[in-house]
Design a protein around this motif. Structure first.
Motif, PDB file in Angstrom:
ATOM      1  N   LEU A 188      18.468  58.437  46.594  1.00  0.00           N
ATOM      2  CA  LEU A 188      18.740  59.877  46.669  1.00  0.00           C
ATOM      3  C   LEU A 188      17.536  60.657  47.182  1.00  0.00           C
ATOM      4  O   LEU A 188      17.682  61.479  48.099  1.00  0.00           O
ATOM      5  N   PRO A 189      16.324  60.460  46.634  1.00  0.00           N
ATOM      6  CA  PRO A 189      15.170  61.195  47.185  1.00  0.00           C
ATOM      7  C   PRO A 189      14.937  60.909  48.663  1.00  0.00           C
ATOM      8  O   PRO A 189      14.495  61.788  49.406  1.00  0.00           O
ATOM      9  N   GLU A 190      15.243  59.693  49.112  1.00  0.00           N
ATOM     10  CA  GLU A 190      15.083  59.367  50.522  1.00  0.00           C
ATOM     11  C   GLU A 190      16.086  60.135  51.376  1.00  0.00           C
ATOM     12  O   GLU A 190      15.736  60.670  52.433  1.00  0.00           O
ATOM     13  N   LEU A 191      17.339  60.211  50.894  1.00  0.00           N
ATOM     14  CA  LEU A 191      18.358  60.969  51.616  1.00  0.00           C
ATOM     15  C   LEU A 191      17.989  62.447  51.697  1.00  0.00           C
ATOM     16  O   LEU A 191      18.182  63.099  52.721  1.00  0.00           O
ATOM     17  N   GLN A 192      17.422  62.977  50.616  1.00  0.00           N
ATOM     18  CA  GLN A 192      17.072  64.393  50.580  1.00  0.00           C
ATOM     19  C   GLN A 192      15.964  64.757  51.558  1.00  0.00           C
ATOM     20  O   GLN A 192      15.776  65.932  51.880  1.00  0.00           O
ATOM     21  N   GLN A 193      15.218  63.771  52.019  1.00  0.00           N
ATOM     22  CA  GLN A 193      14.157  64.018  53.002  1.00  0.00           C
ATOM     23  C   GLN A 193      14.651  63.855  54.435  1.00  0.00           C
ATOM     24  O   GLN A 193      13.884  64.064  55.375  1.00  0.00           O
ATOM     25  N   SER A 194      15.906  63.490  54.608  1.00  0.00           N
ATOM     26  CA  SER A 194      16.426  63.208  55.944  1.00  0.00           C
ATOM     27  C   SER A 194      17.235  64.379  56.475  1.00  0.00           C
ATOM     28  O   SER A 194      17.621  65.299  55.744  1.00  0.00           O
ATOM     29  N   VAL A 195      17.498  64.344  57.774  1.00  0.00           N
ATOM     30  CA  VAL A 195      18.260  65.398  58.424  1.00  0.00           C
ATOM     31  C   VAL A 195      19.725  65.381  57.995  1.00  0.00           C
ATOM     32  O   VAL A 195      20.440  66.369  58.177  1.00  0.00           O
ATOM     33  N   HIS A 196      20.177  64.283  57.423  1.00  0.00           N
ATOM     34  CA  HIS A 196      21.555  64.223  56.941  1.00  0.00           C
ATOM     35  C   HIS A 196      21.753  65.040  55.663  1.00  0.00           C
ATOM     36  O   HIS A 196      22.885  65.302  55.264  1.00  0.00           O
ATOM     37  N   TRP A 197      20.674  65.422  55.011  1.00  0.00           N
ATOM     38  CA  TRP A 197      20.766  66.225  53.782  1.00  0.00           C
ATOM     39  C   TRP A 197      20.632  67.719  54.090  1.00  0.00           C
ATOM     40  O   TRP A 197      21.392  68.543  53.615  1.00  0.00           O
ATOM     41  N   LYS A 198      19.638  68.057  54.908  1.00  0.00           N
ATOM     42  CA  LYS A 198      19.389  69.467  55.219  1.00  0.00           C
ATOM     43  C   LYS A 198      19.002  69.586  56.685  1.00  0.00           C
ATOM     44  O   LYS A 198      18.116  68.893  57.155  1.00  0.00           O
ATOM     45  N   ASN A 199      19.684  70.483  57.404  1.00  0.00           N
ATOM     46  CA  ASN A 199      19.427  70.650  58.827  1.00  0.00           C
ATOM     47  C   ASN A 199      19.798  72.050  59.261  1.00  0.00           C
ATOM     48  O   ASN A 199      20.312  72.851  58.475  1.00  0.00           O
ATOM     49  N   ARG A 200      19.539  72.351  60.507  1.00  0.00           N
ATOM     50  CA  ARG A 200      19.740  73.722  61.002  1.00  0.00           C
ATOM     51  C   ARG A 200      21.205  74.130  61.058  1.00  0.00           C
ATOM     52  O   ARG A 200      21.520  75.317  61.027  1.00  0.00           O
ATOM     53  N   SER A 201      22.111  73.158  61.159  1.00  0.00           N
ATOM     54  CA  SER A 201      23.536  73.495  61.220  1.00  0.00           C
ATOM     55  C   SER A 201      24.157  73.673  59.842  1.00  0.00           C
ATOM     56  O   SER A 201      25.237  74.240  59.711  1.00  0.00           O
ATOM     57  N   GLY A 202      23.500  73.182  58.799  1.00  0.00           N
ATOM     58  CA  GLY A 202      24.032  73.308  57.446  1.00  0.00           C
ATOM     59  C   GLY A 202      25.129  72.325  57.115  1.00  0.00           C
ATOM     60  O   GLY A 202      25.759  72.428  56.064  1.00  0.00           O
ATOM     61  N   VAL A 203      25.368  71.346  57.989  1.00  0.00           N
ATOM     62  CA  VAL A 203      26.392  70.322  57.743  1.00  0.00           C
ATOM     63  C   VAL A 203      25.685  69.080  57.236  1.00  0.00           C
ATOM     64  O   VAL A 203      24.818  68.539  57.913  1.00  0.00           O
TER      65      VAL A 203
END
Length: 406
Positions: A70-85
């Motif tokens: 989970l912490p690894e996912l939270q550091q990736s673009v799949h968790w938070k990005n400019r499009s919000g998806v």
């Protein structure tokens, strides 16, 4: 007078026909309706259970997932990005069609069992088994051609013109052969497993051959491995390290020690510890310790030049140092042969590797550093390949297209 037994038998048969036959018809109807309702109820409960186990909250309810991936996912673009998806755990790890979803749930029972038995019950144990878990998922993605990825990413919908030039070439090739996303994008949402490399057999063989090379004073040789530099023939005081495929001139040999001269370049700023093979190019050839990098007794400045691109002053220096014997070869071509083969084999798994001369010497470190993590190269091999790419880059290609650097 009629036989009373026959009369009684007739009454019983009539009563049975009246009571039992309607009861049979009613019982069958109840059975059918009850079975239907029972089936609907089971499917509803089953689907509810499936949906409950498909939530991200369920996925991270055990600490094995919550404290590691989970912490690894939270550091990736799949968790938070400019499009919000953002992508949730089930988006990638649970198939969308019913049959494949049930099959995946059955497979997941192994992971649940592993957690209950303590196989992956601690972060340390999880890291030990990460390669097993990752390999299973990679195999699944490969088998279905990254179907879960393509629910969001599709070749037909990609605007290649908005990609970087280097990415366009790679993605066009991937689209043409309909490559699976996981071929190139392992580790995009979670950290890659640590793979304990067994080393490069070809490089090990070259290193073994170097132990038998006879050294002649006054001749140039090449380091066949990264190795320490020493202040004198006792090899007691380490003053730095030399990188693989660095040219040296042998001055003398005393027992197990070899005195050599280095002629390299440095940027005249700070301690100037890093020594480069060419003027203005970040081709690392050696690193000196802080206490000797500015010592005039060890390092002598031959000439100074200004790099027009950066405005920095570069100095060509000469340094007399000692090496442990057995790590030098007279011909650099066998070293490049190992580098060329390693580059071809390791970097063509995901895509056709770029031509060595497609980038200049200062561009290669960033490009190579971003991709080497997706290979199984050990550190010495990675350093060798990078140096090979830099010394065979566009900076060293003559007009006829033939590389001119050694």
């Amino acid at each position: 007078m009629k036989n009373p037994f026959k009369i009684a038998k007739s009454v019983i048969q009539w009563t049975g026909a009246l009571v039992l036959r309607p009861a049979t018809r009613i019982g069958l109807g109840v059975l059918v309706i009850g079975g239907f309702l029972g089936g609907v109820t089971f499917l509803a409960l089953f689907n509810t259970g499936m949906n409950a186990t498909n939530t991200e909250a369920f996925c991270i309810s055990c600490h094995s997932m919550r404290d590691t991936v989970l912490p690894e996912l939270q550091q990736s673009v799949h968790w938070k990005n400019r499009s919000g998806v953002r992508a949730h755990c089930p988006d990638c790890h649970v198939p969308h069609d019913f049959t494949s979803k049930v099959a995946r749930k059955m497979q997941a029972s192994r992971e649940v069992l592993g957690h209950l038995m303590g196989t992956i019950g601690t972060p340390e144990k999880f890291q030990e088994h990460r390669i097993v878990l990752a390999t299973r998922e990679w195999a699944r993605f490969k088998a279905n051609n990254s179907k879960e990825c393509r629910n969001c990413h599709d070749y037909a919908s990609m605007d290649f013109d908005k990609m970087r030039v280097t990415s366009q070439t790679t993605m066009h090739g991937a689209a043409e052969r309909d490559a699976s996303c996981v071929d190139c994008h392992k580790g995009i949402a979670h950290r890659l497993p640590e793979v304990k490399s067994q080393g490069n057999p070809a490089l090990a063989a070259l290193t073994a051959d170097a132990r038998g090379v006879a050294l002649d004073a006054g001749r140039d040789y090449y380091s066949v491995m990264p190795q320490p530099l020493y202040a004198d023939e006792t090899l007691a005081h380490e003053i730095g390290a030399i990188e693989i495929a660095t040219a040296v001139k042998v001055l003398q040999k005393k027992k197990d020690a070899v005195q050599v001269e280095l002629q390299l370049w440095r940027k005249n700023k700070g301690y100037a510890r890093v020594l480069y093979g060419r003027f203005g190019m970040n081709i690392t050839s050696a690193v000196l310790s802080q206490d000797v990098s500015r010592d005039d007794g060890v390092v002598h400045v031959i000439e100074s030049r200004i790099d027009d691109v950066t405005g920095l002053q570069w100095q060509k220096i000469s340094a007399t140092v000692w090496l442990r014997g057995g790590g030098l070869v007279a011909d650099v071509e066998p070293i490049w042969a190992v580098a060329r083969k390693s580059y071809s084999q390791s970097c063509s798994v995901c895509h056709r590797q770029p031509n060595e001369a497609s980038h200049d010497a200062n561009q290669w470190p960033g490009l190579f550093g971003g991709m080497v993590g997706f290979t199984n190269m050990d550190d010495p091999t990675a350093k060798l390949v990078l140096k090979y790419l830099q010394l065979h880059s566009s900076d060293f290609v003559a007009k006829d297209g033939v590389a001119s650097a050694h």
